[in-house]
Design a protein around this motif. Sequence first.
Motif, short mmCIF file in Angstrom:
data_model
loop_
_atom_site.label_atom_id
_atom_site.label_comp_id
_atom_site.label_asym_id
_atom_site.label_seq_id
_atom_site.Cartn_x
_atom_site.Cartn_y
_atom_site.Cartn_z
N HIS A 123 0.82 -1.21 0.00
CA HIS A 123 0.00 0.00 0.00
C HIS A 123 0.86 1.27 0.00
O HIS A 123 0.33 2.38 0.08
CB HIS A 123 -0.95 0.00 1.21
CG HIS A 123 -2.16 -0.84 0.99
ND1 HIS A 123 -3.31 -0.35 0.41
CD2 HIS A 123 -2.41 -2.15 1.25
CE1 HIS A 123 -4.22 -1.31 0.34
NE2 HIS A 123 -3.69 -2.42 0.83
N GLY A 124 2.17 1.10 -0.09
CA GLY A 124 3.07 2.25 -0.16
C GLY A 124 3.28 2.94 1.18
O GLY A 124 3.70 4.10 1.22
N VAL B 85 -5.33 1.52 12.36
CA VAL B 85 -5.52 1.35 10.92
C VAL B 85 -6.21 2.59 10.35
O VAL B 85 -5.81 3.10 9.29
CB VAL B 85 -6.36 0.08 10.62
CG1 VAL B 85 -6.68 -0.03 9.13
CG2 VAL B 85 -5.63 -1.16 11.10
N SER B 86 -7.18 3.11 11.06
CA SER B 86 -7.88 4.32 10.61
C SER B 86 -6.92 5.50 10.49
O SER B 86 -6.95 6.24 9.50
CB SER B 86 -9.01 4.69 11.58
OG SER B 86 -9.99 3.69 11.58
N ASP B 87 -6.08 5.67 11.51
CA ASP B 87 -5.10 6.77 11.49
C ASP B 87 -4.17 6.63 10.29
O ASP B 87 -3.92 7.61 9.57
CB ASP B 87 -4.24 6.76 12.76
CG ASP B 87 -5.01 7.04 14.03
OD1 ASP B 87 -6.06 7.72 13.97
OD2 ASP B 87 -4.56 6.58 15.10
N ALA B 88 -3.64 5.43 10.11
CA ALA B 88 -2.67 5.20 9.03
C ALA B 88 -3.32 5.42 7.66
O ALA B 88 -2.72 6.04 6.78
CB ALA B 88 -2.10 3.79 9.13
N ALA B 89 -4.53 4.92 7.47
CA ALA B 89 -5.22 5.11 6.19
C ALA B 89 -5.44 6.59 5.92
O ALA B 89 -5.22 7.07 4.80
CB ALA B 89 -6.55 4.37 6.20
N ARG B 90 -5.85 7.31 6.94
CA ARG B 90 -6.09 8.75 6.78
C ARG B 90 -4.78 9.48 6.45
O ARG B 90 -4.73 10.29 5.53
CB ARG B 90 -6.72 9.31 8.05
CG ARG B 90 -7.10 10.76 7.97
CD ARG B 90 -7.84 11.30 9.19
NE ARG B 90 -7.21 10.92 10.46
CZ ARG B 90 -7.65 9.96 11.29
NH1 ARG B 90 -8.74 9.26 10.99
NH2 ARG B 90 -7.03 9.69 12.42
N GLU C 3 -3.73 8.73 2.97
CA GLU C 3 -4.79 8.96 1.99
C GLU C 3 -5.17 7.68 1.24
O GLU C 3 -5.27 7.65 0.01
CB GLU C 3 -4.39 10.07 1.02
CG GLU C 3 -4.17 11.40 1.72
CD GLU C 3 -3.77 12.52 0.79
OE1 GLU C 3 -3.55 12.28 -0.42
OE2 GLU C 3 -3.68 13.66 1.28
N LEU C 4 -5.39 6.61 2.02
CA LEU C 4 -5.78 5.32 1.47
C LEU C 4 -7.23 5.01 1.79
O LEU C 4 -7.79 5.56 2.73
CB LEU C 4 -4.90 4.21 2.07
CG LEU C 4 -3.40 4.32 1.80
CD1 LEU C 4 -2.66 3.27 2.62
CD2 LEU C 4 -3.12 4.15 0.32
N ASP C 5 -7.79 4.11 1.03
CA ASP C 5 -9.14 3.62 1.29
C ASP C 5 -9.05 2.70 2.52
O ASP C 5 -8.47 1.62 2.46
CB ASP C 5 -9.64 2.86 0.07
CG ASP C 5 -11.03 2.26 0.25
OD1 ASP C 5 -11.46 2.03 1.40
OD2 ASP C 5 -11.68 2.02 -0.78
N GLU C 6 -9.60 3.13 3.63
CA GLU C 6 -9.51 2.37 4.88
C GLU C 6 -10.13 0.99 4.76
O GLU C 6 -9.57 0.00 5.25
CB GLU C 6 -10.16 3.12 6.04
CG GLU C 6 -10.09 2.36 7.33
CD GLU C 6 -10.75 3.06 8.49
OE1 GLU C 6 -10.93 2.40 9.52
OE2 GLU C 6 -11.11 4.26 8.38
N ARG D 279 -9.44 -4.84 4.61
CA ARG D 279 -9.67 -6.12 3.95
C ARG D 279 -8.36 -6.83 3.67
O ARG D 279 -8.22 -8.03 3.93
CB ARG D 279 -10.46 -5.94 2.65
CG ARG D 279 -11.95 -5.75 2.85
CD ARG D 279 -12.71 -5.83 1.54
NE ARG D 279 -12.34 -4.79 0.58
CZ ARG D 279 -12.90 -3.58 0.52
NH1 ARG D 279 -13.86 -3.25 1.35
NH2 ARG D 279 -12.51 -2.71 -0.38
N ASP D 280 -7.39 -6.09 3.17
CA ASP D 280 -6.09 -6.69 2.84
C ASP D 280 -5.37 -7.18 4.09
O ASP D 280 -4.77 -8.26 4.10
CB ASP D 280 -5.23 -5.70 2.06
CG ASP D 280 -5.79 -5.39 0.69
OD1 ASP D 280 -6.69 -6.12 0.22
OD2 ASP D 280 -5.34 -4.40 0.08
#
Length: 71
Positions: free
Chosen positions: A28-29, A43-48, A51-54, A59-60
């Motif tokens: 996911h880079g 996970v929410s913090d990291a996705a935000r 700028e990834l689809d949480e 899922r991954d």
Amino acid sequence: MKRKLDDDATMDGIMRETPAAIRVVLQHGMLCVGCPIAPFHTVSDAAREHELDEDQLRRDLEVAIDARRVD
């Protein structure tokens, strides 16, 4: 649908418990491996932050966790 990942789980904890999750993070880079913030980011913090689809990230990560449970 019940989430398999606890909302409070940190990226560091996920990677320590399920080393296969490291590959997901890198795909996911994300540079969470060795990051001093990983013990605090969920996970929410990291996705935000990245700028990834949480939902996709979750899922991954869950696929990696499930694969570990089968082994």
